[in-house]
Each structure stands twice: as C-alpha cells, then as structure tokens.
Design a protein around this motif. Structure first.
Motif, PDB file in Angstrom:
ATOM      1  N   LYS A 240     -14.625   3.248  14.267  1.00 17.65           N
ATOM      2  CA  LYS A 240     -14.776   2.823  15.655  1.00 17.65           C
ATOM      3  C   LYS A 240     -13.578   3.181  16.527  1.00 17.65           C
ATOM      4  N   PHE A 241     -12.501   3.690  15.919  1.00 13.13           N
ATOM      5  CA  PHE A 241     -11.402   4.186  16.727  1.00 13.13           C
ATOM      6  C   PHE A 241     -11.884   5.315  17.638  1.00 13.13           C
ATOM      7  N   GLU A 242     -12.845   6.109  17.160  1.00  7.34           N
ATOM      8  CA  GLU A 242     -13.372   7.202  17.985  1.00  7.34           C
ATOM      9  C   GLU A 242     -14.172   6.648  19.166  1.00  7.34           C
ATOM     10  N   ASN A 243     -14.964   5.607  18.922  1.00  6.26           N
ATOM     11  CA  ASN A 243     -15.712   4.994  20.026  1.00  6.26           C
ATOM     12  C   ASN A 243     -14.769   4.374  21.039  1.00  6.26           C
ATOM     13  N   LEU A 244     -13.735   3.701  20.544  1.00  2.28           N
ATOM     14  CA  LEU A 244     -12.766   3.083  21.437  1.00  2.28           C
ATOM     15  C   LEU A 244     -12.050   4.132  22.279  1.00  2.28           C
ATOM     16  N   SER A 245     -11.701   5.255  21.676  1.00  2.00           N
ATOM     17  CA  SER A 245     -11.027   6.314  22.422  1.00  2.00           C
ATOM     18  C   SER A 245     -11.930   6.862  23.516  1.00  2.00           C
ATOM     19  N   GLY A 246     -13.230   6.972  23.211  1.00  2.00           N
ATOM     20  CA  GLY A 246     -14.172   7.456  24.220  1.00  2.00           C
ATOM     21  C   GLY A 246     -14.238   6.525  25.420  1.00  2.00           C
ATOM     22  N   MET A 247     -14.209   5.200  25.161  1.00  2.00           N
ATOM     23  CA  MET A 247     -14.213   4.233  26.260  1.00  2.00           C
ATOM     24  C   MET A 247     -12.955   4.359  27.126  1.00  2.00           C
ATOM     25  N   ILE A 248     -11.811   4.521  26.468  1.00  2.00           N
ATOM     26  CA  ILE A 248     -10.552   4.662  27.209  1.00  2.00           C
ATOM     27  C   ILE A 248     -10.566   5.944  28.038  1.00  2.00           C
ATOM     28  N   GLU A 249     -11.052   7.028  27.441  1.00  2.00           N
ATOM     29  CA  GLU A 249     -11.122   8.297  28.164  1.00  2.00           C
ATOM     30  C   GLU A 249     -12.022   8.164  29.396  1.00  2.00           C
ATOM     31  N   GLY A 250     -13.170   7.514  29.226  1.00  2.00           N
ATOM     32  CA  GLY A 250     -14.081   7.332  30.359  1.00  2.00           C
ATOM     33  C   GLY A 250     -13.433   6.550  31.483  1.00  2.00           C
ATOM     34  N   ALA A 251     -12.708   5.475  31.136  1.00  2.00           N
ATOM     35  CA  ALA A 251     -12.023   4.671  32.158  1.00  2.00           C
ATOM     36  C   ALA A 251     -10.968   5.485  32.888  1.00  2.00           C
ATOM     37  N   LEU A 252     -10.227   6.303  32.154  1.00  2.00           N
ATOM     38  CA  LEU A 252      -9.196   7.143  32.771  1.00  2.00           C
ATOM     39  C   LEU A 252      -9.802   8.160  33.740  1.00  2.00           C
ATOM     40  N   ILE A 253     -10.951   8.690  33.375  1.00  2.47           N
ATOM     41  CA  ILE A 253     -11.598   9.679  34.242  1.00  2.47           C
ATOM     42  C   ILE A 253     -12.060   9.015  35.542  1.00  2.47           C
ATOM     43  N   PHE A 254     -12.593   7.788  35.452  1.00  2.60           N
ATOM     44  CA  PHE A 254     -12.992   7.074  36.671  1.00  2.60           C
ATOM     45  C   PHE A 254     -11.792   6.872  37.602  1.00  2.60           C
ATOM     46  N   VAL A 255     -10.644   6.534  37.023  1.00  2.00           N
ATOM     47  CA  VAL A 255      -9.434   6.354  37.827  1.00  2.00           C
ATOM     48  C   VAL A 255      -9.053   7.661  38.519  1.00  2.00           C
ATOM     49  N   ALA A 256      -9.100   8.756  37.768  1.00  6.95           N
ATOM     50  CA  ALA A 256      -8.771  10.063  38.344  1.00  6.95           C
ATOM     51  C   ALA A 256      -9.702  10.406  39.503  1.00  6.95           C
ATOM     52  N   ALA A 257     -10.992  10.129  39.333  1.00  3.04           N
ATOM     53  CA  ALA A 257     -11.953  10.417  40.391  1.00  3.04           C
ATOM     54  C   ALA A 257     -11.651   9.612  41.650  1.00  3.04           C
ATOM     55  N   ALA A 258     -11.282   8.337  41.472  1.00  2.00           N
ATOM     56  CA  ALA A 258     -10.965   7.484  42.627  1.00  2.00           C
ATOM     57  C   ALA A 258      -9.761   8.032  43.401  1.00  2.00           C
ATOM     58  N   VAL A 259      -8.737   8.483  42.674  1.00  2.00           N
ATOM     59  CA  VAL A 259      -7.546   9.046  43.328  1.00  2.00           C
ATOM     60  C   VAL A 259      -7.906  10.308  44.103  1.00  2.00           C
ATOM     61  N   ILE A 260      -8.725  11.158  43.500  1.00  2.00           N
ATOM     62  CA  ILE A 260      -9.119  12.406  44.165  1.00  2.00           C
ATOM     63  C   ILE A 260      -9.919  12.119  45.430  1.00  2.00           C
ATOM     64  N   VAL A 261     -10.869  11.178  45.347  1.00  2.00           N
ATOM     65  CA  VAL A 261     -11.689  10.833  46.517  1.00  2.00           C
ATOM     66  C   VAL A 261     -10.816  10.311  47.650  1.00  2.00           C
ATOM     67  N   TYR A 262      -9.856   9.447  47.308  1.00  2.00           N
ATOM     68  CA  TYR A 262      -8.952   8.892  48.330  1.00  2.00           C
ATOM     69  C   TYR A 262      -8.159  10.002  49.021  1.00  2.00           C
ATOM     70  N   GLU A 263      -7.577  10.883  48.224  1.00  2.00           N
ATOM     71  CA  GLU A 263      -6.738  11.938  48.793  1.00  2.00           C
ATOM     72  C   GLU A 263      -7.567  12.931  49.606  1.00  2.00           C
ATOM     73  N   ALA A 264      -8.783  13.251  49.111  1.00  2.14           N
ATOM     74  CA  ALA A 264      -9.648  14.176  49.842  1.00  2.14           C
ATOM     75  C   ALA A 264     -10.077  13.583  51.179  1.00  2.14           C
ATOM     76  N   ALA A 265     -10.409  12.287  51.178  1.00  2.00           N
ATOM     77  CA  ALA A 265     -10.796  11.624  52.430  1.00  2.00           C
ATOM     78  C   ALA A 265      -9.649  11.646  53.437  1.00  2.00           C
ATOM     79  N   ARG A 266      -8.430  11.436  52.944  1.00  2.00           N
ATOM     80  CA  ARG A 266      -7.259  11.467  53.819  1.00  2.00           C
ATOM     81  C   ARG A 266      -7.071  12.855  54.432  1.00  2.00           C
ATOM     82  N   ARG A 267      -7.312  13.894  53.641  1.00  2.00           N
ATOM     83  CA  ARG A 267      -7.157  15.260  54.141  1.00  2.00           C
ATOM     84  C   ARG A 267      -8.285  15.644  55.098  1.00  2.00           C
ATOM     85  N   LEU A 268      -9.451  15.037  54.934  1.00  2.00           N
ATOM     86  CA  LEU A 268     -10.541  15.314  55.877  1.00  2.00           C
ATOM     87  C   LEU A 268     -10.196  14.789  57.263  1.00  2.00           C
TER      88      LEU A 268
END
Length: 307
Positions: free
Chosen positions: A75-103
């Motif tokens: 289950k370490f592999e399943n846990l890592s997948g959950m952590i990776e998914g959460a990190l990607i959501f954070v990255a997407a939020a940062v990108i959306v914020y910065e892109a909106a600011r540049r618009l």
C-alpha cells in the motif's frame, strides 16, 4: 527481486530526467518572463517530486512482510499515488492563479527561441522516459511507476501546447497567448491529478479487483467444481502491485485432510498462474452431507461396496 531492482532503476532515471528539466525550464522561463514556460517548470517540479515519491514507494513496497506490516508493504504505492495527486492539484492552483494575474496585467515575453528549444527537449526526453516507466509499470503491475509515467505523458502534451503557443507569440506578438496556454496546462494537470487520485484511493479503500479478474478467479474455481462441493465468501483486493484473495471451500466430509490440502494447493497455483503477484488463503470446511454431491458420493461408495 529482479523486478524490484528494475522498478528502482527506472524510477531513478525519472528522477534524473525531471531534475534536468526543472532546472532548464525554470532558468529559461524566468529569463523569458513567460508564465507558460514557468508553469511548465512547476509542472516538471511536481513530476520530480512524484518521481522521488515513486522511487521511495517502489523500494518500500518490495520489502517482505514484517512484524509491523503482516500483509506486506504494497500500500506504499497507493499512498504515494494519493500524495502525487494532491501535489498536482496544488501545482494546478498555482498555475491558474498566476495565469489569471497575467491575463489582467499582460507581460511581454522575450527569448522565444530559447523557450522553443527547451520545450522541444522536454517533449523528446519525457517521451523516452515515460515509455520506459510504462513498460516496467505494466510488466511489474506497479501503480507508483504508472502514475509517474502518466505525469510525464501529461507533460509531453502540455510541452507541445506551450511550444505551439510560443510559435504563435513569435509570429503574432500577442502577449495574452502566454497566460492562456498556462491555463491549458493547468487543465491537463487537473485531469491527471483526478485520475491518479481515484486509482490510488481504490487500493487504500480495499476496492474489489476488476470484474475481469474476479471472473477469471470464478472460472478457474468452476473448472474444478467436480472436486469440491462449493465455494463462497470470495474476497479479493489489491495493495500496490499485489493481489490478496481469500475464499471458503466446502469439501465432501469423507475426504482426508491431505486431500483437502492438496486440492486447495492446486487451486491456489492455478489462480497464481493466471494472476501473478497474488497471495491466496483458502479456508477449507467440511460439507454436512445434506447436499446432493455428498449424497451421491455416499450412494456410489455403498454401491461399490455391495458389488
């Protein structure tokens, strides 16, 4: 152990390639003042963290069961997948914020040629590494490596999108293309995060094996139906790359303990041949002689004894 070593080796390759891409994209993105390229650097940064987590998890999941983890470390592999998914959501939020600011406040983009070179390099390198990761993931049934490969495949498409946007900026000089392509990158990232998080949660929540695999187990059991009375309480789940199956097997009450054991062993081996990396527990219980199979066996024995 050979499979475990291969998993660790390809995970290490992903770490090296992502480290190089993060550094290159970040330097070029800052030099260009391009939110699209910087978002790609952030995307690759998340891929790097995911690769590090994947490398850790495949090493841990390969460790045998111990006193603290009686069912192994899958289950370490399943846990890592959950952590990776959460990190990607954070990255997407940062990108959306910065892109909106540049618009709202557009910023000019320079050194476009440098951006085209680094995006082209990203596509080629990620294509090669993602194929290596996916090949090993399919062969070893590794969720962590598959998640890492999917990250890089997403990176390929987003890098191509940024490459096309930079070409458009070079031709038209339109500054708004840069934040718009960053939003495009964010959409891909969110989709990948959702898929990875969903798949990873299945193992943590002990979701049953896919229907095709459950039917394969039942098919194998039914092929040997003449040797036992019935089977029931079939349960099957997956932890990391390992399947865990248990069931109750009702056998005729007059067969020996050895025959019951041999039958269970035979069934286990057939299931393991069809579904590798499987642990099976079969609970054998005697029939109460009220069923037709036991009655017919008794009648047959009585008939043979009278001859």
């Amino acid at each position: 152990m050979e499979a475990a070593a291969e998993k660790v080796s390809v995970a290490r390759l992903s770490v090296y390639s992502n480290t190089a891409l993060v550094a290159t994209k970040l330097v070029v993105g800052v030099m260009m003042m391009s939110v699209g390229v910087i978002s790609e650097a952030l995307h690759s940064g998340i891929d790097l963290v995911a690769a590090l987590i994947a490398r850790f998890s495949v090493k841990r999941s390969a460790e045998p069961a111990d006193s603290d983890h009686r069912f192994g470390h899958g289950k370490f592999e399943n846990l890592s997948g959950m952590i990776e998914g959460a990190l990607i959501f954070v990255a997407a939020a940062v990108i959306v914020y910065e892109a909106a600011r540049r618009l709202v406040n557009p910023v000019g983009v320079g050194y476009v040629a440098a951006g085209l070179v680094v995006m082209g390099l990203s596509v080629v390198l990620n294509f090669y590494v993602s194929r290596r990761l996916m090949d090993v993931a399919k062969r070893t049934d590794s969720l962590a490596l598959e998640a890492d490969a999917l990250h890089l495949r997403t990176d390929i498409w987003t890098s191509l999108g940024v490459f096309a946007a930079l070409v458009a900026i070079l031709i038209t000089g339109e500054e708004l293309i840069d934040p718009l392509i960053a939003l495009f990158v964010a959409a891909f990232i969110i989709k990948a995060a959702y898929e990875i998080t969903t798949r990873s949660s299945e193992g943590l929540l002990d979701v049953a094996l896919p229907d095709a695999e459950m039917k394969e187990i039942e098919k194998i059991m039914n092929e040997h139906a003449s040797a036992y009375v019935n089977f029931h309480k079939l349960r099957a789940r997956k932890t990391g790359s390992e399947r865990q199956i248990d069931l109750h097997l009702t056998v005729p009450s007059d067969i020996s303990v050895k025959d019951s054991h041999d039958l269970a062993e035979h069934l286990e081996q057939d299931i393991k041949s069809a579904l590798p990396r499987t642990t099976i527990v079969i609970h054998v219980e005697p029939c109460d002689k009220a069923c037709d199979k036991c009655r017919l066996r008794e009648e047959s024995k009585a008939f043979k004894g009278s001859r």
